[in-house]
Design a protein around this motif. Sequence first.
Motif, PDB file in Angstrom:
ATOM      1  N   VAL A 271      34.812  57.813  -4.522  1.00 51.60           N
ATOM      2  CA  VAL A 271      34.747  58.319  -5.887  1.00 51.60           C
ATOM      3  C   VAL A 271      34.006  59.646  -5.846  1.00 51.60           C
ATOM      4  CG1 VAL A 271      33.900  57.889  -8.219  1.00 51.60           C
ATOM      5  CG2 VAL A 271      34.742  56.003  -6.822  1.00 51.60           C
ATOM      6  N   PRO A 272      34.603  60.713  -6.411  1.00 53.51           N
ATOM      7  CA  PRO A 272      33.917  61.997  -6.376  1.00 53.51           C
ATOM      8  C   PRO A 272      32.665  61.965  -7.252  1.00 53.51           C
ATOM      9  CG  PRO A 272      35.920  62.162  -7.673  1.00 53.51           C
ATOM     10  CD  PRO A 272      35.889  60.785  -7.058  1.00 53.51           C
ATOM     11  N   SER A 273      31.680  62.737  -6.880  1.00 52.24           N
ATOM     12  CA  SER A 273      30.437  62.783  -7.670  1.00 52.24           C
ATOM     13  C   SER A 273      30.695  63.521  -8.985  1.00 52.24           C
ATOM     14  CB  SER A 273      29.327  63.474  -6.876  1.00 52.24           C
ATOM     15  OG  SER A 273      29.696  64.810  -6.622  1.00 52.24           O
ATOM     16  N   LEU A 274      29.946  63.164  -9.989  1.00 51.57           N
ATOM     17  CA  LEU A 274      30.108  63.734 -11.324  1.00 51.57           C
ATOM     18  C   LEU A 274      29.312  65.029 -11.417  1.00 51.57           C
ATOM     19  CD1 LEU A 274      31.273  63.310 -14.147  1.00 51.57           C
ATOM     20  CD2 LEU A 274      29.199  62.059 -14.716  1.00 51.57           C
ATOM     21  N   ASN A 275      29.984  66.091 -11.824  1.00 55.96           N
ATOM     22  CA  ASN A 275      29.340  67.387 -11.970  1.00 55.96           C
ATOM     23  C   ASN A 275      28.787  67.491 -13.399  1.00 55.96           C
ATOM     24  OD1 ASN A 275      28.498  69.979 -11.939  1.00 55.96           O
ATOM     25  ND2 ASN A 275      30.509  70.896 -11.544  1.00 55.96           N
ATOM     26  N   VAL A 276      27.485  67.554 -13.540  1.00 54.84           N
ATOM     27  CA  VAL A 276      26.854  67.598 -14.862  1.00 54.84           C
ATOM     28  C   VAL A 276      26.375  69.000 -15.227  1.00 54.84           C
ATOM     29  CG1 VAL A 276      26.188  65.180 -14.889  1.00 54.84           C
ATOM     30  CG2 VAL A 276      24.651  66.880 -13.899  1.00 54.84           C
ATOM     31  N   ALA A 277      26.835  70.010 -14.538  1.00 55.39           N
ATOM     32  CA  ALA A 277      26.405  71.379 -14.804  1.00 55.39           C
ATOM     33  C   ALA A 277      26.835  71.855 -16.190  1.00 55.39           C
ATOM     34  CB  ALA A 277      26.941  72.317 -13.731  1.00 55.39           C
ATOM     35  N   SER A 278      27.966  71.398 -16.692  1.00 53.41           N
ATOM     36  CA  SER A 278      28.444  71.841 -17.996  1.00 53.41           C
ATOM     37  C   SER A 278      27.994  70.924 -19.133  1.00 53.41           C
ATOM     38  CB  SER A 278      29.966  71.944 -17.988  1.00 53.41           C
ATOM     39  OG  SER A 278      30.518  70.658 -17.789  1.00 53.41           O
TER      40      SER A 278
END
Length: 152
Positions: A15-22
């Motif tokens: 499972v790809p990691s969740l990008n929380v930058a936005s």
Amino acid sequence: MKPMQSMFQRKRHQVPSLNVASMPDLIFTVLFFFMIVTHMRSDEVKVKLEVPQGAGVQKLANKASVVNIYIGQLNGEWGVQLNGDLIAIDDIPARIEEIRGGMSAENADKLTVSLRADRHTPMGIITDVKQALQQSYALRINYSATEFKPKE
């Protein structure tokens, strides 16, 4: 030939990691949307009034405990509006008690009536309104005015 089991086995996917930058951008966008769409509580003034001017004007601190009474011209006669409804002066005590019953105990103790009267309102009408407020023990009255600005 390969065994049957290996033919139907699936490859393991990560499972790809969740990008929380936005995430902050999204939160501020939603907040901005609700700030624009939300309407603050304000009364539609149905009586015509010309608010007097004053020199020592102050703003009310706790607006949750404020009841607005407007007195002005309505079809050539003097009309009284309590919050958003046109009423007779005799109905003021019952309406104040109804409003006080819907408030929290703290706000009910701090109940303030903001009286906005036309500058040409006869004093007799204002006296009648004040006597009706006395009957319901709404004794904290604020007279609304606009800030006086001297001509330059």
